[in-house]
Design a protein around this motif. Sequence first.
Motif, short mmCIF file in Angstrom:
data_model
loop_
_atom_site.label_atom_id
_atom_site.label_comp_id
_atom_site.label_asym_id
_atom_site.label_seq_id
_atom_site.Cartn_x
_atom_site.Cartn_y
_atom_site.Cartn_z
N UNK A 107 53.85 28.83 25.32
CA UNK A 107 52.84 29.57 26.07
C UNK A 107 53.45 30.16 27.34
N UNK A 108 53.34 31.47 27.50
CA UNK A 108 53.80 32.11 28.73
C UNK A 108 52.76 31.89 29.81
N UNK A 109 53.23 31.55 31.01
CA UNK A 109 52.33 31.27 32.12
C UNK A 109 52.79 32.01 33.37
N UNK A 110 51.82 32.48 34.14
CA UNK A 110 52.08 33.20 35.38
C UNK A 110 51.16 32.65 36.45
N UNK A 111 51.68 32.44 37.63
CA UNK A 111 50.87 32.03 38.78
C UNK A 111 50.97 33.11 39.86
N UNK A 112 49.82 33.61 40.29
CA UNK A 112 49.75 34.63 41.34
C UNK A 112 49.16 33.99 42.59
N UNK A 113 49.87 34.11 43.70
CA UNK A 113 49.48 33.42 44.93
C UNK A 113 49.31 34.44 46.05
N UNK A 114 48.10 34.50 46.61
CA UNK A 114 47.79 35.47 47.65
C UNK A 114 46.96 34.83 48.75
N UNK A 115 46.84 35.55 49.86
CA UNK A 115 46.18 35.00 51.04
C UNK A 115 44.66 35.09 50.99
N UNK A 116 44.14 36.25 50.59
CA UNK A 116 42.71 36.53 50.70
C UNK A 116 42.12 37.04 49.40
N UNK A 117 40.82 36.87 49.20
CA UNK A 117 40.15 37.59 48.13
C UNK A 117 40.38 39.09 48.32
N UNK A 118 40.72 39.77 47.30
CA UNK A 118 41.04 41.20 47.16
C UNK A 118 42.54 41.48 47.19
N UNK A 119 43.35 40.59 47.80
CA UNK A 119 44.81 40.80 47.82
C UNK A 119 45.36 40.87 46.40
N UNK A 120 44.82 40.02 45.53
CA UNK A 120 45.32 39.99 44.14
C UNK A 120 45.09 41.32 43.43
N UNK A 121 43.97 41.97 43.75
CA UNK A 121 43.64 43.22 43.07
C UNK A 121 44.38 44.40 43.68
N UNK A 122 44.39 44.47 45.01
CA UNK A 122 45.14 45.54 45.67
C UNK A 122 46.61 45.50 45.25
N UNK A 123 47.20 44.32 45.28
CA UNK A 123 48.63 44.19 45.03
C UNK A 123 48.98 44.26 43.56
N UNK A 124 48.29 43.50 42.74
CA UNK A 124 48.76 43.24 41.38
C UNK A 124 47.67 43.32 40.33
N UNK A 125 46.58 44.04 40.61
CA UNK A 125 45.48 44.08 39.66
C UNK A 125 45.88 44.58 38.29
N UNK A 126 46.68 45.64 38.25
CA UNK A 126 47.13 46.17 36.96
C UNK A 126 48.04 45.20 36.24
N UNK A 127 48.91 44.57 36.99
CA UNK A 127 49.84 43.58 36.42
C UNK A 127 49.09 42.41 35.81
N UNK A 128 48.13 41.88 36.56
CA UNK A 128 47.39 40.72 36.09
C UNK A 128 46.57 41.05 34.84
N UNK A 129 45.94 42.22 34.82
CA UNK A 129 45.19 42.61 33.63
C UNK A 129 46.11 42.81 32.43
N UNK A 130 47.27 43.43 32.68
CA UNK A 130 48.23 43.66 31.59
C UNK A 130 48.66 42.35 30.94
N UNK A 131 49.03 41.36 31.76
CA UNK A 131 49.52 40.12 31.18
C UNK A 131 48.39 39.26 30.63
N UNK A 132 47.20 39.34 31.22
CA UNK A 132 46.06 38.63 30.64
C UNK A 132 45.77 39.15 29.24
N UNK A 133 45.83 40.48 29.07
CA UNK A 133 45.59 41.06 27.75
C UNK A 133 46.68 40.68 26.75
N UNK A 134 47.88 40.37 27.26
CA UNK A 134 48.99 39.97 26.38
C UNK A 134 48.95 38.48 26.04
N UNK A 135 47.93 37.77 26.52
CA UNK A 135 47.79 36.36 26.20
C UNK A 135 48.48 35.41 27.14
#
Length: 231
Positions: A1-29
């Motif tokens: 199982x591939x696993x990724x941990x994204x660590x950010x300071x505030x709500x919204x940082x994850x989306x501004x910074x890496x929203x596309x990345x996180x959606x891409x890898x979530x869709x890849x399982x």
Amino acid sequence: MRKLCAIFAHPDDETFSAGGTLARYADAGVEITLVTATSGEAGEVGSAPVERSGLGAWRERELFEAAGVLGIKTVRLLRLSDGRLEGLGDELAASFASVLEETKPQVVITEDVQGITGHPDHIAVARAVLRAFDGLAESSPLKLYEHVLPASLAPPGMHGTPDDYITTILNVESWRDRKLAALRAHRSQVGEEMLALFEWFPAPFLEQYVCVRTRVPILIPEDDLFAGVPA
């Protein structure tokens, strides 16, 4: 199982910074854990129909809504003091290390150590994640990335990274709409002008990273955060 941990300071940082990345890898399982250090209670009230005393709880709800849009199933909210993370170096690093030891991701992504906007909380998180990574066993995690803004695209007042320092560029055009939807979930912080900027940005929409630590051989430039990670 591939696993990724994204660590950010505030709500919204994850989306501004890496929203596309996180959606891409979530869709890849990929199994994704999002760690958010604060509730964002020191942010702008913006359009939220809430008093400042209730902003933290409001932004937590926005965070979980955005995470759902991006396909993230696990959110760890540490509820540390917004705006005061730079004074929590040891505690912050220990908290991140604990999550990484438990979840055992191969890949970790976090803030740019410059903070992009220069926000002290962003810088504190990046430094603490690096300390946590370095303190863990050689077997896990394998790669650590900082999300960065290329200097060639950085507007005045933003801290860009020299373009030739960037190791990894992800094409997330197919996930632009998901990123926009997640930004809309952060309605207290994201206005129509900001949304229009992301809508306008020329295709393909890219998210850029610097690989600051790796325990596996890699070839640069990369177009996959899991490049070199054993299957």
